[in-house]
Design a protein around this motif. Structure first.
Motif, PDB file in Angstrom:
ATOM      1  N   ARG A  98      -8.215  40.695  23.072  1.00 20.80           N
ATOM      2  CA  ARG A  98      -8.822  41.824  23.865  1.00 20.80           C
ATOM      3  C   ARG A  98     -10.352  41.748  23.978  1.00 20.80           C
ATOM      4  O   ARG A  98     -10.770  41.735  24.996  1.00 20.80           O
ATOM      5  N   GLN A  99     -10.785  41.256  22.815  1.00 22.13           N
ATOM      6  CA  GLN A  99     -12.350  41.158  22.610  1.00 22.13           C
ATOM      7  C   GLN A  99     -12.474  39.803  23.732  1.00 22.13           C
ATOM      8  O   GLN A  99     -13.528  39.805  24.445  1.00 22.13           O
ATOM      9  N   GLY A 100     -11.724  38.911  23.509  1.00 26.64           N
ATOM     10  CA  GLY A 100     -12.127  37.643  24.371  1.00 26.64           C
ATOM     11  C   GLY A 100     -11.944  37.948  25.930  1.00 26.64           C
ATOM     12  O   GLY A 100     -12.691  37.404  26.740  1.00 26.64           O
ATOM     13  N   TYR A 101     -10.763  38.758  26.315  1.00 31.33           N
ATOM     14  CA  TYR A 101     -10.661  38.910  27.720  1.00 31.33           C
ATOM     15  C   TYR A 101     -11.739  39.792  28.207  1.00 31.33           C
ATOM     16  O   TYR A 101     -12.028  39.798  29.186  1.00 31.33           O
ATOM     17  N   GLU A 102     -12.299  40.784  27.232  1.00 30.48           N
ATOM     18  CA  GLU A 102     -13.484  41.633  27.706  1.00 30.48           C
ATOM     19  C   GLU A 102     -14.426  40.631  28.320  1.00 30.48           C
ATOM     20  O   GLU A 102     -15.290  41.017  28.950  1.00 30.48           O
ATOM     21  N   ILE A 103     -14.826  39.837  27.302  1.00 33.49           N
ATOM     22  CA  ILE A 103     -15.769  38.872  27.450  1.00 33.49           C
ATOM     23  C   ILE A 103     -15.743  38.226  28.881  1.00 33.49           C
ATOM     24  O   ILE A 103     -16.670  38.255  29.596  1.00 33.49           O
ATOM     25  N   CYS A 104     -14.497  37.742  29.116  1.00 31.95           N
ATOM     26  CA  CYS A 104     -14.319  36.908  30.538  1.00 31.95           C
ATOM     27  C   CYS A 104     -14.592  37.864  31.331  1.00 31.95           C
ATOM     28  O   CYS A 104     -15.165  37.710  32.556  1.00 31.95           O
ATOM     29  N   ALA A 105     -13.791  39.176  31.450  1.00 30.44           N
ATOM     30  CA  ALA A 105     -13.918  40.060  32.340  1.00 30.44           C
ATOM     31  C   ALA A 105     -15.453  40.488  32.738  1.00 30.44           C
ATOM     32  O   ALA A 105     -15.736  40.552  34.068  1.00 30.44           O
TER      33      ALA A 105
END
Lengths: 273, 100
Positions: A98-105
């Motif tokens: 989730r942390q990684g996806y938030e960075i990407c988003a």
């Protein structure tokens, strides 16, 4: 702080697995010695260079995401200490993903440069992430044995397909393109053999030549990205030839073997933190 | 449990039990190496309770645990399997009594 917490988690995951191996009578110090001596196997995903901040996000989203798919299956493995460790690991990996996806988003809706940075990182990490699931089942030297013992409960290809099914909508939601021109929604398998929980299936069958988009920004140093070894490619092609609908085939022309670790990737991955 | 720690330079192994909430039993979570009980507790906290998974931890030297042998499980537990009269199904209820 969050990244330090992630690093601490990853070190902890190594400890969970070492704890499991100790119940089998293998000394923890012995495994650490093997790791330091370069004798221990681990997932080749850790050998790829990280070039930008976006890589941190993409690794969380794709690499940890792929690990979750694999480890959710391993959490039902037949050996209790291993399965319980996997259960705990999966819970913690969800935070990483989730942390990684938030960075990407966040990057994907930022400046054009930021969006380009995250797209470049996805282009470089997509294929290695798919390779985390190992070679096609029929080419996996350990799958049969591990399945017989109930360590693995699903095949590499099924898990890889599940990861693709989960990830494509996530990429679409943040306007990121996966570097695979032949990736498309497969209605036939979506309704049939691949009717998984998402109800969708994305099929990808590509020839043994490299898609131009995936070979874009290869650095001069470090391992080459996005390539499967010749052996795997042969097998994957064989799978395509066998007419399995919804198969996910991987082939690249540049043929360097990066997929060295074939035993349960999560196991080797977690042993090495 | 673990019969390892053969390396004399290695800290002893401790089994870790965590209690998820007050009133719940302590359950085995895993193991840590530590030179003494105090540090074993701290290591166990850092390894097994980073997200509020426990309100209490026990650490026990692994060597202090005496375990039954899996290979002797049959005869060892036989006495408990040989007393059907301990189960309610052993006793007959007269015909016609539907809810008991």
């Amino acid at each position: 702080m969050a990244l330090i917490a992630k690093v601490q988690d990853e070190a902890g995951h190594g400890l969970y697995i070492y704890c499991g191996t100790e119940t089998l009578g293998v000394d923890r110090a012995e495994l650490i010695d093997q790791l330091l001596a370069g004798k221990a196997k681990y997932s080749s995903i850790f050998n790829y260079p990280t070039l930008s901040w976006a890589d941190i996000g993409v690794i969380g989203w794709l690499v940890d995401g792929a690990a979750i798919v694999n480890q959710t299956m391993l959490a039902k493995a037949s050996y209790g200490p291993y399965a319980r460790a996997m259960l705990r690991i999966c819970k913690e990996e969800n935070f990483h993903k989730r942390q990684g996806y938030e960075i990407c988003a966040t990057l994907a809706k930022g400046t054009p440069e930021q969006k380009a940075m995250v797209q470049d990182a996805v282009n470089r990490w997509w294929w290695p992430s798919l390779m985390m699931f190992g070679p096609s089942d029929k080419d996996s030297p350990n799958s049969a044995e591990l399945t017989r013992w109930g360590v693995k409960r699903k095949g590499n290809d099924d898990l890889r397909q599940r990861f693709v099914d989960l990830t494509v909508p996530q990429a679409q939601a943040i306007g990121i393109t996966l570097p695979d021109p032949e990736l498309r929604f497969n209605e036939a398998t979506g309704a049939g053999t691949s009717g998984r929980s998402t109800g969708t299936s994305f099929t990808r069958c590509w020839p043994a030549t490299a898609p131009a988009t995936a070979s874009g920004s290869r650095p001069a140093t470090g391992p080459r990205r996005g390539c499967l070894g010749a052996g795997s490619r042969r097998g994957l092609r064989g799978q395509a030839a066998s007419g399995l609908g919804g198969c996910l085939t991987v082939g690249r022309s540049d043929g360097q073997v990066v997929l060295s670790a074939v035993l349960p990737l999560a196991l080797s991955r977690r042993i090495h933190g | 449990m673990a019969e390892s720690t053969t390396d004399p330079g290695q800290w002893p192994l401790w089994e870790v039990f965590t209690q998820p909430e007050a009133g719940a039993p302590h359950e085995h979570a895993g193991s840590v190496h530590a030179p003494d009980a105090e540090i074993a507790l701290q290591n166990a906290r850092d390894v097994y309770t980073r997200r509020g998974e426990a309100v209490s931890i026990w650490v026990v030297p692994s060597a202090a645990i005496t375990a039954s042998s899996p290979s002797d499980a049959g005869p060892f537990f036989e006495p408990g399997n040989d007393t059907p009269y301990r189960h309610p199904q052993f006793y007959k209820v007269p015909r016609g009594v539907r809810v008991f």
